[in-house]
Write an enzyme that holds these catalytic residues in place. Structure first.
Site, PDB file in Angstrom:
ATOM      1  N   ASN A 132      24.369 -31.996  34.394  1.00  0.00           N
ATOM      2  CA  ASN A 132      23.895 -31.060  35.419  1.00  0.00           C
ATOM      3  C   ASN A 132      22.823 -30.162  34.800  1.00  0.00           C
ATOM      4  OD1 ASN A 132      25.683 -31.995  37.432  1.00  0.00           O
ATOM      5  ND2 ASN A 132      27.340 -30.797  36.553  1.00  0.00           N
ATOM      6  N   ARG A 152      21.339 -27.329  35.246  1.00  0.00           N
ATOM      7  CA  ARG A 152      21.337 -26.011  35.878  1.00  0.00           C
ATOM      8  C   ARG A 152      22.485 -25.199  35.323  1.00  0.00           C
ATOM      9  NH1 ARG A 152      26.013 -26.775  38.731  1.00  0.00           N
ATOM     10  NH2 ARG A 152      26.309 -28.851  39.597  1.00  0.00           N
ATOM     11  N   PHE A 197      37.107 -46.957  36.794  1.00  0.00           N
ATOM     12  CA  PHE A 197      37.877 -45.748  37.096  1.00  0.00           C
ATOM     13  C   PHE A 197      38.768 -45.456  35.891  1.00  0.00           C
ATOM     14  CE2 PHE A 197      41.666 -43.603  38.781  1.00  0.00           C
ATOM     15  CZ  PHE A 197      41.063 -42.517  39.395  1.00  0.00           C
ATOM     16  N   VAL A 242      28.890 -23.389  37.868  1.00  0.00           N
ATOM     17  CA  VAL A 242      29.780 -22.393  38.474  1.00  0.00           C
ATOM     18  C   VAL A 242      30.681 -21.754  37.397  1.00  0.00           C
ATOM     19  CG1 VAL A 242      31.643 -22.036  40.147  1.00  0.00           C
ATOM     20  CG2 VAL A 242      29.768 -23.623  40.690  1.00  0.00           C
TER      21      VAL A 242
HETATM   22  P1  ADP Z   1      29.935 -27.226  39.085  1.00  0.00           P
HETATM   23  O1  ADP Z   1      30.344 -28.122  37.995  1.00  0.00           O
HETATM   24  O2  ADP Z   1      28.977 -26.160  38.723  1.00  0.00           O
HETATM   25  O3  ADP Z   1      31.060 -26.795  39.909  1.00  0.00           O
HETATM   26  P2  ADP Z   1      29.329 -28.807  41.332  1.00  0.00           P
HETATM   27  O4  ADP Z   1      28.940 -30.235  41.170  1.00  0.00           O
HETATM   28  O5  ADP Z   1      30.660 -28.472  41.881  1.00  0.00           O
HETATM   29  O6  ADP Z   1      29.074 -28.185  39.936  1.00  0.00           O
HETATM   30  O7  ADP Z   1      28.195 -28.091  42.179  1.00  0.00           O
HETATM   31  C1  ADP Z   1      28.008 -26.709  42.241  1.00  0.00           C
HETATM   32  C2  ADP Z   1      27.557 -26.366  43.601  1.00  0.00           C
HETATM   33  O8  ADP Z   1      26.508 -27.188  44.026  1.00  0.00           O
HETATM   34  C3  ADP Z   1      28.649 -26.506  44.623  1.00  0.00           C
HETATM   35  O9  ADP Z   1      28.476 -25.493  45.572  1.00  0.00           O
HETATM   36  C4  ADP Z   1      28.374 -27.895  45.194  1.00  0.00           C
HETATM   37  O10 ADP Z   1      28.897 -27.975  46.496  1.00  0.00           O
HETATM   38  C5  ADP Z   1      26.871 -27.923  45.165  1.00  0.00           C
HETATM   39  N1  ADP Z   1      26.258 -29.265  44.989  1.00  0.00           N
HETATM   40  C6  ADP Z   1      25.919 -29.844  43.822  1.00  0.00           C
HETATM   41  N2  ADP Z   1      25.292 -31.017  44.002  1.00  0.00           N
HETATM   42  C7  ADP Z   1      25.236 -31.213  45.328  1.00  0.00           C
HETATM   43  C8  ADP Z   1      24.691 -32.257  46.176  1.00  0.00           C
HETATM   44  N3  ADP Z   1      24.050 -33.333  45.680  1.00  0.00           N
HETATM   45  N4  ADP Z   1      24.839 -32.106  47.491  1.00  0.00           N
HETATM   46  C9  ADP Z   1      25.458 -31.029  47.987  1.00  0.00           C
HETATM   47  N5  ADP Z   1      25.962 -30.021  47.261  1.00  0.00           N
HETATM   48  C10 ADP Z   1      25.863 -30.101  45.954  1.00  0.00           C
HETATM   49  P1  ADP Z   2      29.458 -35.091  40.828  1.00  0.00           P
HETATM   50  O1  ADP Z   2      28.004 -35.347  40.577  1.00  0.00           O
HETATM   51  O2  ADP Z   2      29.830 -35.153  42.253  1.00  0.00           O
HETATM   52  O3  ADP Z   2      29.959 -33.881  40.092  1.00  0.00           O
HETATM   53  P2  ADP Z   2      30.752 -36.724  38.755  1.00  0.00           P
HETATM   54  O4  ADP Z   2      30.181 -38.023  38.326  1.00  0.00           O
HETATM   55  O5  ADP Z   2      30.586 -35.552  37.856  1.00  0.00           O
HETATM   56  O6  ADP Z   2      30.175 -36.387  40.207  1.00  0.00           O
HETATM   57  O7  ADP Z   2      32.290 -36.921  39.080  1.00  0.00           O
HETATM   58  C1  ADP Z   2      33.031 -35.923  39.743  1.00  0.00           C
HETATM   59  C2  ADP Z   2      34.500 -36.115  39.443  1.00  0.00           C
HETATM   60  O8  ADP Z   2      34.936 -37.410  39.902  1.00  0.00           O
HETATM   61  C3  ADP Z   2      34.860 -36.089  37.981  1.00  0.00           C
HETATM   62  O9  ADP Z   2      35.059 -34.763  37.492  1.00  0.00           O
HETATM   63  C4  ADP Z   2      36.152 -36.911  37.952  1.00  0.00           C
HETATM   64  O10 ADP Z   2      37.238 -36.146  38.401  1.00  0.00           O
HETATM   65  C5  ADP Z   2      35.853 -37.979  38.977  1.00  0.00           C
HETATM   66  N1  ADP Z   2      35.235 -39.167  38.361  1.00  0.00           N
HETATM   67  C6  ADP Z   2      33.918 -39.440  38.268  1.00  0.00           C
HETATM   68  N2  ADP Z   2      33.704 -40.609  37.625  1.00  0.00           N
HETATM   69  C7  ADP Z   2      34.923 -41.087  37.295  1.00  0.00           C
HETATM   70  C8  ADP Z   2      35.382 -42.275  36.610  1.00  0.00           C
HETATM   71  N3  ADP Z   2      34.535 -43.205  36.169  1.00  0.00           N
HETATM   72  N4  ADP Z   2      36.730 -42.421  36.453  1.00  0.00           N
HETATM   73  C9  ADP Z   2      37.593 -41.497  36.919  1.00  0.00           C
HETATM   74  N5  ADP Z   2      37.214 -40.379  37.561  1.00  0.00           N
HETATM   75  C10 ADP Z   2      35.902 -40.167  37.754  1.00  0.00           C
HETATM   76 MG    MG Z   3      30.003 -33.562  38.062  1.00  0.00          MG
END
Ligand code: ADP
Ligand code: ADP
Ligand code: MG
Length: 454
Positions: A294, A296, A206, A299
């Site tokens: 990501n 794609r 973390f 947002v």
């Molecule tokens: P961004 O960085 O574009 O905000 P997010 O990770 O927040 O990316 O995802 C964008 C959209 O896709 C949001 O509406 C989020 O709720 C949805 N989303 C992305 N991955 C998942 C997942 N594995 N399950 C459910 N919703 C997802």
């Molecule tokens: P998601 O696929 O749901 O977007 P991410 O791996 O991008 O998941 O993490 C989403 C958020 O969680 C990050 O933007 C950050 O705020 C927090 N997070 C993820 N990994 C870590 C980490 N190793 N240490 C601290 N915060 C983290």
């Molecule tokens: Mg992310």
């Protein structure tokens, strides 16, 4: 490409319709029964009702979407974000039907969709990652005690147990002590199986007081360029609320490392289309670490569009249509500062609980350097079935303080009645001094809410 099917809803459906129209491509929008009166449905050339309101039987149903593509004579599919956008099997089926997939190659989606594998790909490309487990862990009960102890010693506490298939801020669990680790891994594996149909989890250190910084890339299968960075540190429940470009206060050598790392990772997979490589930045150590990619449109893509002048959705459509990138890295210039806020139908005073309803007033801001992307107009109903995004208010100005002032002005012009919103909360965040000094971190919103130490 002559007829584009859009497999999404809300503001991103409208965004894609606008880009297609400018390229003289006709649009077919799939809608659930809850969205037949949406702004997207009004603007598309054709709409196809694909099922009832729950996303599982409409926007998340590959069969329903593919049937609509066939029956409407579409020759291409844009998945937007969320829903089926990162479903490699769906992308393969689209391509198998002889349609153009406006997105990354299925192999890239599959690789990056497994966040444990994505870490390995990043390491192989020479990209710094967060210290953690090499790949997905075995079932908790099968991890030998000495291996668990070695992992705990190497990674340290607190650490995160993260679902390999997680997304949207879901599937992440914090563990503070070695005693809790085995039980936490077991619980996370169970939850991940339940939520994502895949029990794989991995472990990451973390990073405390980190900022979320990410890099936009575009690839055409031959060349990869980056379109600079964004900062998305202001989050609630690990979901972004405020985004800006460029990321403020990053030392030049760190910014160069971010950009080079993102391009190296995308190049190593011969990346096609728009993608985002996400990192955490530790300001105390001036270190960046990859967290995920990501595959794609994101947002928050409009802040990049403002500072580069590049229309990312039109570029996606051109690349999917087989065109080469129209500019090299040196031709991409950055100007000014852009900020986006996500205006949601939710109640910040009540744990950000969603607040669907009818938009009795929906007065949106305007003026120089102000862009609003929304899937709603006044009088519309915000359905309870989907995410709570009402509008993205995006501004562009000469520098960061001017952009903050412009964003505050835009929010002051905004009036929404009929649903609860985070409008006032967003203004408070933009006025926050820690944010002004860019000394915020990903836990900042939560510390503000609980009144804890900053
Ligand atoms: P961004 O960085 O574009 O905000 P997010 O990770 O927040 O990316 O995802 C964008 C959209 O896709 C949001 O509406 C989020 O709720 C949805 N989303 C992305 N991955 C998942 C997942 N594995 N399950 C459910 N919703 C997802
Ligand atoms: P998601 O696929 O749901 O977007 P991410 O791996 O991008 O998941 O993490 C989403 C958020 O969680 C990050 O933007 C950050 O705020 C927090 N997070 C993820 N990994 C870590 C980490 N190793 N240490 C601290 N915060 C983290
Ligand atoms: Mg992310």
């Amino acid at each position: 490409m002559r007829r584009l099917l859009i497999a999404n809803r809300g503001e991103i459906a409208v965004r894609v319709i606008r880009a297609a129209r400018e390229l003289d491509v006709a649009t077919v929008l799939v809608v659930s029964e809850a969205d037949t009166g949406s702004l997207g449905a009004q603007l598309a050339d054709e709409t196809v009702v694909i099922g009832p309101a729950p996303a599982q039987s409409s926007y998340l149903s590959p069969d329903a979407v593919l049937r609509a593509a066939k029956s409407s004579g579409a020759d291409a599919v844009h998945p937007g974000y969320g829903f089926l956008s990162e479903n490699a099997d769906f992308a393969e089926r689209v391509i198998g039907e002889g349609l153009t997939w406006v997105g990354a190659a299925p192999a890239s989606i599959r690789l990056m969709g497994d966040k444990a594998q994505a870490r390995a790909a990043a390491q192989a490309a020479g990209v710094p990652t967060v210290p953690g487990s090499g790949g997905a862990l075995p079932p908790a009960g099968e991890i030998p005690a000495d291996r668990l102890a070695a992992l705990a010693a190497e990674v340290g506490f607190p650490l995160l147990v993260k679902a390999a298939a997680g997304g949207g801020g879901r599937g992440i669990r914090r563990v503070d002590t070695a005693e809790e680790l085995s039980a936490a891994i077991a619980a996370a594996q169970g939850e991940a199986l339940q939520a994502f149909g895949n029990a794989d989890v991995y472990v990451e250190r973390f990073i405390e007081r980190a900022r979320h910084v990410e890099v936009q890339v575009l690839g055409d299968g031959h060349e990869v360029v980056h379109l600079g960075d964004r900062d998305c540190t202001l989050q609630r429940r690990r979901q972004k609320l405020v985004e800006e470009a460029p990321a403020p206060g990053i030392p030049p050598h760190v910014r160069a490392l971010l950009h080079d790392s993102a391009v190296a990772l995308a190049r190593s997979t011969h990346y096609v289309g728009a993608g985002t490589v996400e990192f955490l930045y530790d300001p105390a150590r001036e270190e960046v670490s990859f967290i995920e990619m990501n595959t794609r449109l994101q947002v928050e893509h409009p802040v990049t569009e403002f500072v580069t002048g590049v229309d990312l959705v039109k570029e996606q459509l051109r690349i999917a249509d087989g065109q080469r990138l129209r500019f090299g890295q040196e031709e991409i210039c950055f100007r000014g500062h852009s900020i986006e806020v996500r205006l949601n139908a939710e109640d910040p005073a009540n744990g950000f609980f969603p607040s669907p309803g009818t938009l009795e007033h929906f007065d949106l801001p305007g003026g120089p350097g102000v862009r609003v992307d929304s899937g709603f107009r006044a009088g519309a109903t915000v359905p309870p079935f989907y995410d709570s995004l009402l509008a993205k208010v995006v501004v562009h100005a000469e520098d960061r303080p001017a952009a903050v002032a412009r964003a505050l002005g835009a929010l002051a012009e905004t009036r929404i009645d009929g649903v609860r919103t985070n409008l006032a909360f967003l203004s408070d965040l933009l006025r926050d001094e820690t944010f002004s000094r860019h000394e915020h971190h990903t836990g900042h919103v939560e510390t503000l809410l609980t009144g804890g130490p900053r």
